[in-house]
Design a protein around this motif. Structure first.
Motif, PDB file in Angstrom:
ATOM      1  N   MET A   1       0.829  -1.199   0.000  1.00 51.51           N
ATOM      2  CA  MET A   1       0.000   0.000   0.000  1.00 51.51           C
ATOM      3  C   MET A   1       0.868   1.256   0.000  1.00 51.51           C
ATOM      4  SD  MET A   1      -3.058  -1.257   2.578  1.00 51.51           S
ATOM      5  CE  MET A   1      -3.848   0.360   2.665  1.00 51.51           C
ATOM      6  N   ASP A   2       1.938   1.254   0.796  1.00 48.30           N
ATOM      7  CA  ASP A   2       2.852   2.401   0.806  1.00 48.30           C
ATOM      8  C   ASP A   2       3.519   2.576  -0.553  1.00 48.30           C
ATOM      9  OD1 ASP A   2       2.475   3.394   3.350  1.00 48.30           O
ATOM     10  OD2 ASP A   2       3.958   2.083   4.254  1.00 48.30           O
ATOM     11  N   GLN A   3       3.916   1.466  -1.149  1.00 50.88           N
ATOM     12  CA  GLN A   3       4.551   1.531  -2.457  1.00 50.88           C
ATOM     13  C   GLN A   3       3.572   2.024  -3.519  1.00 50.88           C
ATOM     14  OE1 GLN A   3       5.810  -2.558  -2.445  1.00 50.88           O
ATOM     15  NE2 GLN A   3       7.923  -2.044  -1.910  1.00 50.88           N
ATOM     16  N   ALA A   4       2.299   1.631  -3.379  1.00 55.73           N
ATOM     17  CA  ALA A   4       1.277   2.087  -4.325  1.00 55.73           C
ATOM     18  C   ALA A   4       1.067   3.595  -4.207  1.00 55.73           C
ATOM     19  CB  ALA A   4      -0.030   1.344  -4.072  1.00 55.73           C
ATOM     20  N   ARG A   5       1.082   4.115  -2.978  1.00 55.63           N
ATOM     21  CA  ARG A   5       0.934   5.569  -2.780  1.00 55.63           C
ATOM     22  C   ARG A   5       2.117   6.309  -3.394  1.00 55.63           C
ATOM     23  NH1 ARG A   5      -0.153   3.737   2.698  1.00 55.63           N
ATOM     24  NH2 ARG A   5      -2.413   3.465   2.956  1.00 55.63           N
ATOM     25  N   PHE A   6       3.304   5.748  -3.215  1.00 52.38           N
ATOM     26  CA  PHE A   6       4.493   6.363  -3.811  1.00 52.38           C
ATOM     27  C   PHE A   6       4.374   6.366  -5.331  1.00 52.38           C
ATOM     28  CE2 PHE A   6       8.723   6.014  -5.690  1.00 52.38           C
ATOM     29  CZ  PHE A   6       9.371   7.083  -5.111  1.00 52.38           C
TER      30      PHE A   6
ATOM     31  N   PHE B   1     -17.486 -12.571  -9.846  1.00 51.08           N
ATOM     32  CA  PHE B   1     -18.047 -11.249 -10.130  1.00 51.08           C
ATOM     33  C   PHE B   1     -16.942 -10.201 -10.079  1.00 51.08           C
ATOM     34  CE2 PHE B   1     -21.284 -13.844  -8.252  1.00 51.08           C
ATOM     35  CZ  PHE B   1     -22.501 -13.435  -8.767  1.00 51.08           C
ATOM     36  N   ARG B   2     -17.231  -9.042 -10.623  1.00 53.45           N
ATOM     37  CA  ARG B   2     -16.371  -7.891 -10.406  1.00 53.45           C
ATOM     38  C   ARG B   2     -17.254  -6.673 -10.157  1.00 53.45           C
ATOM     39  NH1 ARG B   2     -14.798  -7.427 -16.493  1.00 53.45           N
ATOM     40  NH2 ARG B   2     -16.211  -5.792 -17.207  1.00 53.45           N
ATOM     41  N   THR B   3     -16.716  -5.725  -9.401  1.00 55.52           N
ATOM     42  CA  THR B   3     -17.438  -4.490  -9.118  1.00 55.52           C
ATOM     43  C   THR B   3     -16.430  -3.393  -8.811  1.00 55.52           C
ATOM     44  OG1 THR B   3     -19.256  -3.514  -7.843  1.00 55.52           O
ATOM     45  CG2 THR B   3     -17.665  -4.839  -6.621  1.00 55.52           C
ATOM     46  N   LEU B   4     -16.866  -2.161  -8.869  1.00 51.97           N
ATOM     47  CA  LEU B   4     -15.990  -1.026  -8.593  1.00 51.97           C
ATOM     48  C   LEU B   4     -15.832  -0.855  -7.089  1.00 51.97           C
ATOM     49  CD1 LEU B   4     -14.473   1.315 -10.048  1.00 51.97           C
ATOM     50  CD2 LEU B   4     -16.506   2.711  -9.661  1.00 51.97           C
ATOM     51  N   SER B   5     -14.627  -0.516  -6.652  1.00 53.38           N
ATOM     52  CA  SER B   5     -14.344  -0.346  -5.230  1.00 53.38           C
ATOM     53  C   SER B   5     -13.404   0.828  -5.021  1.00 53.38           C
ATOM     54  CB  SER B   5     -13.704  -1.619  -4.664  1.00 53.38           C
ATOM     55  OG  SER B   5     -13.241  -1.431  -3.337  1.00 53.38           O
ATOM     56  N   SER B   6     -13.471   1.389  -3.840  1.00 53.56           N
ATOM     57  CA  SER B   6     -12.494   2.403  -3.448  1.00 53.56           C
ATOM     58  C   SER B   6     -11.176   1.715  -3.120  1.00 53.56           C
ATOM     59  CB  SER B   6     -13.000   3.182  -2.225  1.00 53.56           C
ATOM     60  OG  SER B   6     -12.016   4.098  -1.788  1.00 53.56           O
ATOM     61  N   CYS B   7     -10.082   2.262  -3.612  1.00 57.52           N
ATOM     62  CA  CYS B   7      -8.764   1.664  -3.362  1.00 57.52           C
ATOM     63  C   CYS B   7      -8.291   2.022  -1.956  1.00 57.52           C
ATOM     64  CB  CYS B   7      -7.754   2.154  -4.392  1.00 57.52           C
ATOM     65  SG  CYS B   7      -6.064   1.567  -4.088  1.00 57.52           S
ATOM     66  N   PRO B   8      -7.890   1.040  -1.145  1.00 56.33           N
ATOM     67  CA  PRO B   8      -7.424   1.335   0.210  1.00 56.33           C
ATOM     68  C   PRO B   8      -6.081   2.057   0.251  1.00 56.33           C
ATOM     69  CG  PRO B   8      -7.120  -0.978  -0.284  1.00 56.33           C
ATOM     70  CD  PRO B   8      -7.886  -0.401  -1.436  1.00 56.33           C
ATOM     71  N   ALA B   9      -5.366   2.095  -0.854  1.00 58.53           N
ATOM     72  CA  ALA B   9      -4.065   2.764  -0.892  1.00 58.53           C
ATOM     73  C   ALA B   9      -4.194   4.212  -1.337  1.00 58.53           C
ATOM     74  CB  ALA B   9      -3.108   2.011  -1.801  1.00 58.53           C
ATOM     75  N   CYS B  10      -4.760   4.431  -2.529  1.00 58.52           N
ATOM     76  CA  CYS B  10      -4.821   5.800  -3.068  1.00 58.52           C
ATOM     77  C   CYS B  10      -6.160   6.483  -2.832  1.00 58.52           C
ATOM     78  CB  CYS B  10      -4.500   5.795  -4.563  1.00 58.52           C
ATOM     79  SG  CYS B  10      -5.712   4.925  -5.600  1.00 58.52           S
ATOM     80  N   GLY B  11      -7.180   5.723  -2.402  1.00 56.49           N
ATOM     81  CA  GLY B  11      -8.458   6.318  -2.053  1.00 56.49           C
ATOM     82  C   GLY B  11      -9.361   6.653  -3.216  1.00 56.49           C
ATOM     83  N   THR B  12      -8.965   6.338  -4.434  1.00 55.33           N
ATOM     84  CA  THR B  12      -9.792   6.656  -5.591  1.00 55.33           C
ATOM     85  C   THR B  12     -10.782   5.530  -5.884  1.00 55.33           C
ATOM     86  OG1 THR B  12      -8.186   5.668  -7.109  1.00 55.33           O
ATOM     87  CG2 THR B  12      -7.967   8.026  -6.648  1.00 55.33           C
TER      88      THR B  12
ATOM     89  N   GLY C   1      -6.479 -12.691  -2.220  1.00 56.44           N
ATOM     90  CA  GLY C   1      -6.999 -13.485  -1.112  1.00 56.44           C
ATOM     91  C   GLY C   1      -7.764 -12.662  -0.094  1.00 56.44           C
ATOM     92  N   THR C   2      -8.671 -13.328   0.594  1.00 60.05           N
ATOM     93  CA  THR C   2      -9.531 -12.675   1.581  1.00 60.05           C
ATOM     94  C   THR C   2      -8.721 -12.063   2.719  1.00 60.05           C
ATOM     95  OG1 THR C   2     -11.301 -14.244   1.069  1.00 60.05           O
ATOM     96  CG2 THR C   2     -11.487 -13.038   3.141  1.00 60.05           C
ATOM     97  N   GLN C   3      -7.651 -12.744   3.146  1.00 65.51           N
ATOM     98  CA  GLN C   3      -6.859 -12.245   4.269  1.00 65.51           C
ATOM     99  C   GLN C   3      -6.205 -10.904   3.940  1.00 65.51           C
ATOM    100  OE1 GLN C   3      -3.747 -14.893   5.600  1.00 65.51           O
ATOM    101  NE2 GLN C   3      -3.401 -13.750   7.486  1.00 65.51           N
ATOM    102  N   GLU C   4      -5.612 -10.783   2.758  1.00 67.87           N
ATOM    103  CA  GLU C   4      -4.972  -9.524   2.382  1.00 67.87           C
ATOM    104  C   GLU C   4      -5.997  -8.399   2.268  1.00 67.87           C
ATOM    105  OE1 GLU C   4      -2.472  -9.763  -1.013  1.00 67.87           O
ATOM    106  OE2 GLU C   4      -0.966 -11.018  -0.020  1.00 67.87           O
ATOM    107  N   ILE C   5      -7.169  -8.702   1.731  1.00 66.76           N
ATOM    108  CA  ILE C   5      -8.217  -7.688   1.592  1.00 66.76           C
ATOM    109  C   ILE C   5      -8.678  -7.216   2.964  1.00 66.76           C
ATOM    110  CG2 ILE C   5     -10.620  -7.358   0.852  1.00 66.76           C
ATOM    111  CD1 ILE C   5      -9.920  -9.158  -1.565  1.00 66.76           C
TER     112      ILE C   5
END
Length: 314
Positions: free
Chosen positions: A175-180, A218-229, A265-269
């Protein structure tokens, strides 16, 4: 004439290569990470030895010009510099009690030396020894960790934090690397660019994308926990026996199209702070793009072949 090999130059080089290594890690560039991390450790190890005495960098093999130069007895530097390698520098630091013995660090240096021929399966196994070694040397030489690591400081803190298990560390670091990565890509662009791109790539609604013997995906749109978009795609799964009017979906993966965050995986989410389940109804379905039969998943045999919006298929 002063020596071109100084503490400041070695420290600066170590910082540059450390940042390159951290940039390569989230991209999965294992060989680049190993090369840059190894060079960073070598530069900082040599800087620590210079702080003790410059002669500790000398490799005495027949010609003692380097030894005399570092000792100050030979003012003019030799035409060619031959200093000790990373393994020898680390060995000397261990002998004088600055670094502890570490098989992981030795492995990093060995892979750095032979990376073009040997390769490595993952950079994750060598991230912690790399970061720990750099921080030990920074502390010993009185250098500020924050100044050295810069924008990578939070990721470094997560790597060093013993309160987190392996999965937590991996997720927080990603997540930190994604923000960077997000800041690198969009930091200098005009205001509103991120939102505009997010609207372009974001696909709202719930979509059935595949069916396998283990369930329906399935797939759906979600808010990203790293960048918030609102630009992340969340993949969810349900058993084949699930009824359309009463669906309980389990989160399986997340991919963000803007910052590049990936969770598996569910644990990482769950570690990332997202809900691992979602309750949905048939009204939430927007489209079905699976060609195979849906079977007991739905009472409508035509739904599995639909490529139009769901409401148009019924």
């Amino acid at each position: 004439m002063g020596s071109p090999i100084t503490f400041e130059r070695l420290l600066s080089g170590a910082r540059d290569f450390a940042h390159l290594a951290m940039g390569a890690h989230p991209e999965g560039q294992t060989e680049v990470f190993l090369l840059d991390a190894g060079v960073s450790v070598e530069r900082l190890a040599k800087a620590a030895l210079v702080r003790v005495h410059p002669t500790l960098l000398a490799e005495v093999k027949g010609n003692d010009d380097m030894l005399l130069h570092f000792a100050g007895a030979l003012i003019t530097p030799p035409q060619r510099f031959h200093t000790i390698g990373a393994a020898a520098a680390i060995a000397r630091l261990r002998k004088i009690g600055i670094l502890p013995r570490s098989g992981e660090l030795d492995g990093l240096i060995e892979l750095r030396n032979g990376v073009a021929h040997l390769g490595a399966s993952s950079a994750d196994d060598y991230l912690a020894p790399f970061v720990e070694t750099i921080c030990k040397l920074l502390d010993h030489t009185g250098q500020d960790r924050g100044e050295f690591w810069g924008s990578w400081s939070e990721a470094i803190q997560v790597t060093l934090d013993d309160r987190f298990d392996r999965v937590q560390k991996a997720v927080y670091l990603r997540m930190d690397q994604a923000r960077f990565r997000m800041e690198t890509r969009f930091g200098k662009l005009p205001e509103g660019t991120v939102e505009s791109v997010a609207r372009t790539i974001g696909e709202t609604g719930l979509v059935i994308i595949d069916r396998s013997p283990t369930g329906v995906l399935f797939r759906t749109l979600s808010s990203c926990p790293a960048c918030g978009t609102e630009a992340a795609t969340l993949f969810l799964k349900a058993p084949n026996t699930t009824l359309l009017y009463e669906m309980e979906l389990t989160a399986e993966e997340l991919h963000c199209g803007l910052c590049g965050l990936r969770l598996a995986g569910t644990q990482e989410i769950e570690v990332a702070g997202l809900s691992t389940t979602m309750s949905c109804k048939v009204e939430d379905l927007r489209e079905v793009i699976n060609d195979g039969p849906i079977g007991s998943f739905t009472e409508d045999p035509n739904l599995g072949r639909a490529r139009r919006p769901v409401e148009d298929s019924w």
